[in-house]
Design a protein around this motif. Sequence first.
Motif, short mmCIF file in Angstrom:
data_model
loop_
_atom_site.label_atom_id
_atom_site.label_comp_id
_atom_site.label_asym_id
_atom_site.label_seq_id
_atom_site.Cartn_x
_atom_site.Cartn_y
_atom_site.Cartn_z
N GLY A 1 18.45 95.52 -25.11
CA GLY A 1 18.40 96.97 -24.93
C GLY A 1 17.77 97.40 -23.61
N GLN A 2 16.75 96.66 -23.19
CA GLN A 2 16.06 97.01 -21.95
C GLN A 2 16.83 96.57 -20.70
OE1 GLN A 2 13.20 98.87 -21.96
NE2 GLN A 2 13.54 98.96 -24.18
N ARG A 3 17.87 95.76 -20.89
CA ARG A 3 18.65 95.26 -19.75
C ARG A 3 20.10 95.75 -19.80
NH1 ARG A 3 16.54 90.62 -17.37
NH2 ARG A 3 18.16 91.02 -15.81
N ALA A 4 20.33 96.79 -20.58
CA ALA A 4 21.69 97.28 -20.81
C ALA A 4 22.42 97.65 -19.53
CB ALA A 4 21.67 98.47 -21.76
N PHE A 5 21.70 98.16 -18.53
CA PHE A 5 22.35 98.66 -17.32
C PHE A 5 22.08 97.77 -16.10
CE2 PHE A 5 21.85 102.22 -20.22
CZ PHE A 5 23.16 102.67 -20.29
N ASP A 6 21.66 96.52 -16.39
CA ASP A 6 21.53 95.51 -15.33
C ASP A 6 22.83 94.72 -15.23
OD1 ASP A 6 18.95 96.36 -15.02
OD2 ASP A 6 18.05 94.63 -16.03
N LYS A 7 23.20 94.34 -14.03
CA LYS A 7 24.42 93.55 -13.85
C LYS A 7 24.29 92.21 -14.55
CE LYS A 7 25.85 95.71 -9.50
NZ LYS A 7 26.19 95.51 -8.08
N VAL A 8 25.38 91.77 -15.14
CA VAL A 8 25.36 90.54 -15.92
C VAL A 8 25.07 89.32 -15.03
CG1 VAL A 8 26.77 89.02 -17.38
CG2 VAL A 8 26.89 91.50 -17.67
N LYS A 9 25.38 89.41 -13.75
CA LYS A 9 25.09 88.27 -12.85
C LYS A 9 23.60 88.00 -12.74
CE LYS A 9 25.17 90.85 -8.44
NZ LYS A 9 25.87 90.97 -7.14
N THR A 10 22.76 88.96 -13.14
CA THR A 10 21.30 88.75 -13.11
C THR A 10 20.79 88.16 -14.42
OG1 THR A 10 20.74 90.96 -13.97
CG2 THR A 10 21.09 90.74 -11.58
N TYR A 11 21.67 87.95 -15.39
CA TYR A 11 21.26 87.46 -16.71
C TYR A 11 21.10 85.94 -16.71
CZ TYR A 11 22.22 91.85 -19.27
OH TYR A 11 22.20 93.13 -19.77
N SER A 12 20.17 85.48 -17.52
CA SER A 12 20.04 84.04 -17.77
C SER A 12 21.17 83.60 -18.69
CB SER A 12 18.69 83.74 -18.43
OG SER A 12 18.67 84.29 -19.74
N HIS A 13 21.32 82.27 -18.84
CA HIS A 13 22.35 81.74 -19.73
C HIS A 13 22.14 82.22 -21.16
CE1 HIS A 13 25.35 79.14 -21.42
NE2 HIS A 13 24.47 78.42 -22.09
N GLY A 14 20.89 82.23 -21.60
CA GLY A 14 20.60 82.68 -22.95
C GLY A 14 20.94 84.14 -23.17
N MET A 15 20.69 84.96 -22.16
CA MET A 15 21.03 86.38 -22.26
C MET A 15 22.54 86.57 -22.34
SD MET A 15 18.22 87.84 -19.55
CE MET A 15 18.76 89.54 -19.64
N LYS A 16 23.29 85.76 -21.59
CA LYS A 16 24.75 85.85 -21.65
C LYS A 16 25.27 85.45 -23.03
CE LYS A 16 25.37 84.98 -16.70
NZ LYS A 16 25.75 83.97 -15.68
N GLN A 17 24.62 84.45 -23.63
CA GLN A 17 25.02 84.04 -24.97
C GLN A 17 24.78 85.18 -25.96
OE1 GLN A 17 27.00 81.42 -24.37
NE2 GLN A 17 26.16 80.27 -26.09
N ARG A 18 23.65 85.85 -25.83
CA ARG A 18 23.35 86.97 -26.73
C ARG A 18 24.27 88.15 -26.47
NH1 ARG A 18 17.73 88.52 -25.83
NH2 ARG A 18 17.45 86.90 -24.26
N LEU A 19 24.68 88.33 -25.21
CA LEU A 19 25.65 89.37 -24.90
C LEU A 19 27.00 89.05 -25.56
CD1 LEU A 19 26.30 92.00 -23.44
CD2 LEU A 19 26.79 90.65 -21.37
N GLY A 20 27.33 87.78 -25.60
CA GLY A 20 28.55 87.37 -26.29
C GLY A 20 28.49 87.70 -27.77
N ILE A 21 27.33 87.50 -28.39
CA ILE A 21 27.16 87.85 -29.80
C ILE A 21 27.25 89.36 -29.97
CG2 ILE A 21 25.59 87.78 -31.77
CD1 ILE A 21 24.53 85.11 -30.68
N ALA A 22 26.68 90.12 -29.02
CA ALA A 22 26.79 91.59 -29.06
C ALA A 22 28.25 92.01 -29.03
CB ALA A 22 26.03 92.21 -27.89
#
Length: 320
Positions: free
Chosen positions: A125-146
Amino acid sequence: MAGATVLRTHNLSKRFKNRWAVRDLNLEVHAGDVFGFLGQNGAGKSTTIRMLLSLIRPTEGGVELFGHSLHRERTLALTSVGGIVEKPDFYLYLNAYRNLSIVGALNGGASRKRILEVLDLVGLGQRAFDKVKTYSHGMKQRLGIAQALLSDPKLVILDEPTSGLDPQGMREVRELIIHLSRDKGKTIFLSSHLLHEIEQVANRMAIINKGELVVQGEVTKLLDERETFVIVQGEPKRLIGEVLRSKALNLLAPQLPAGSKGRLQFTEKDGSFQISMPFSEIPRLNKELVRRGVRVHSLIPRRSLEEYFLSLTGQHGEVG
């Protein structure tokens, strides 16, 4: 009591040229399950999930989702299903919110409220408007679940969601899966080769090996059917060795499961013994050790999904 069947496969099979990737697979997933779908890399897990999500057609057999044939009623069958296959892909130069809004638009649209809800649910929720290229691998996995949760599905199919994650990331995904099942009422179909992870979250499981079903059922019952690996610690060690090699094994032999053998391993590292035996026979072993004058420090039983899985898939050798 088991819930209604939400996913069922009938002799599901997929052949690529002369090789069967999946053969005669019969699965049954109930409402409320966290269903672990286990297999070594290359066992046919991702191929199966692609067929469940109608991304590829089976060579033979079929799939039912919520009582609807995936072949004849594709739209109805997939209405209450969300999923990700292997590594989720995103537009890295866009933020998470924009990525999900694009996905939502492809499926009839998703409101701003819903997109922010699912991002908050997976801890982004706190990173909703950050570009995905700044995400860690784990964050991308959680975005996939979202992304899989965007349509608020009843059944969520996740293919190796902890793949490549560090221990912290694995724990976060595991806790999310438990939350989705326990608090949100989702049925989860979870494929993995990480056996320890499945053991911690799944109530039912199936093991696939070389494209074929090996076993299926409740995790606790399947584990209870196997002998237990007991670590024996005490003094004097000489007497422990004598008991385990002779009298105790003679006592336990009639009680061992069909096809199993008493196995013994002395581990010099910690001065402990290990023996394979039925869980119910541990008190008898303890009594025999004490009777022979052993000062028993501990008897530690270990029944793990890993031992069970490796024994079934033929990747596990005899000890001793």
